[in-house]
Design a protein around this motif. Structure first.
Motif, PDB file in Angstrom:
ATOM      1  N   GLU A  25       0.849  -1.193   0.000  1.00  0.00           N
ATOM      2  CA  GLU A  25       0.000   0.000   0.000  1.00  0.00           C
ATOM      3  C   GLU A  25       0.886   1.245   0.000  1.00  0.00           C
ATOM      4  O   GLU A  25       1.796   1.371   0.817  1.00  0.00           O
ATOM      5  CB  GLU A  25      -0.909  -0.010   1.226  1.00  0.00           C
TER       6      GLU A  25
ATOM      7  N   SER B  43       0.261  -4.784   3.361  1.00  0.00           N
ATOM      8  CA  SER B  43      -1.144  -4.999   3.704  1.00  0.00           C
ATOM      9  C   SER B  43      -1.563  -6.333   3.094  1.00  0.00           C
ATOM     10  O   SER B  43      -0.817  -6.937   2.322  1.00  0.00           O
ATOM     11  CB  SER B  43      -2.026  -3.860   3.174  1.00  0.00           C
TER      12      SER B  43
ATOM     13  N   LYS C 173      -4.162  -4.711   8.101  1.00  0.00           N
ATOM     14  CA  LYS C 173      -3.146  -3.657   8.094  1.00  0.00           C
ATOM     15  C   LYS C 173      -2.353  -3.766   9.385  1.00  0.00           C
ATOM     16  O   LYS C 173      -2.890  -3.524  10.477  1.00  0.00           O
ATOM     17  CB  LYS C 173      -3.791  -2.271   7.963  1.00  0.00           C
TER      18      LYS C 173
END
Length: 233
Positions: free
Chosen positions: A63, A97, A178
């Motif tokens: 990410e 992620s 996350k």
């Protein structure tokens, strides 16, 4: 071959075809989920994920985390330009992620319909019960820490029961992971790199609230025990 080779097959009183012999194929496959008794589930603290649940995919991705360019300056090693001048554009870096897909197999057809307990957990209810979709976990889930799992997707598929007695549901839950936590945002300190890192973001006066103690409406995501998704009552 038919019972009567001249008349062909015959019908009995229940309108079922009767044959003397038949030939059929059997497909044998290993189950992708474990089975357990009600006693096993009770011994595991009523954890329904020990049976009829498969972890299908763990899709890891990077990410892009955007950082303010003004927090950085050009470093040249000499006093000459552009040494010490602010960078006029945003910069960023890649953070890990993942999306975890978990399927709950062979749920009774009545377990997912408007008004059922599972339906109300996913979508909310007219009585004011808030939906689970779009919330983060307030307790550890499949080994992932609290506050790091976001319930982001729900894919039910209705299938014929392999026992031939109606329909069942296979439901895939998409859980976005996350590692830093969904209510923690990266701060880039322009003065001292030791203060740079992930910090909890909340309304003024809220203080730092971990996911298991999070008040509704004070941060980006509300929390709930997402393990309750795997309950039909």
């Amino acid at each position: 071959m038919p019972i009567d080779s001249e008349e062909g097959y015959e019908f009995n009183a229940e309108q079922l075809n009767v044959f003397q012999d038949c030939e059929f194929s059997v497909l044998y496959e290993h189950m992708q989920f474990a089975q357990a008794t009600d006693e096993d589930v009770a011994d595991a603290g009523d954890d329904e994920t020990i049976r009829y649940v498969s972890r299908d995919a763990f899709e890891v991705a990077g990410e892009y985390l955007q950082l303010p360019g003004a927090a950085f300056v050009w470093q040249r090693g000499t006093p000459a330009a552009p040494n010490g001048q602010s960078i006029p554009m945003n910069v960023g870096k890649i953070m890990p992620s993942a999306v975890v897909s978990v399927t709950w197999h062979r749920l009774p057809e009545e377990a997912l319909q408007p008004g059922s307990a599972l339906w109300q957990r996913v979508f909310g209810s007219d009585e004011g019960d808030d939906q689970f979709l779009g919330k983060i976990n307030s307790a550890e889930m499949f080994g992932m820490p609290q506050g790091c799992v976001l319930f982001s997707g729900f894919k039910p598929i209705r299938r014929h029961s392999p026992l031939g007695n109606g329909y069942e549901w296979d439901i895939t839950f998409e859980l976005s992971f996350k590692p830093s936590g969904w209510n923690w945002v990266y701060f880039m300190d322009p003065t001292d790199h030791t203060n740079s890192g992930f910090y909890f973001v909340g309304k003024p006066g809220s203080g730092v609230q971990p996911a298991d103690e999070l008040d509704d409406g004070v941060s980006i995501y509300n929390s709930i025990d997402l393990n309750d998704l795997f309950k039909v009552s």
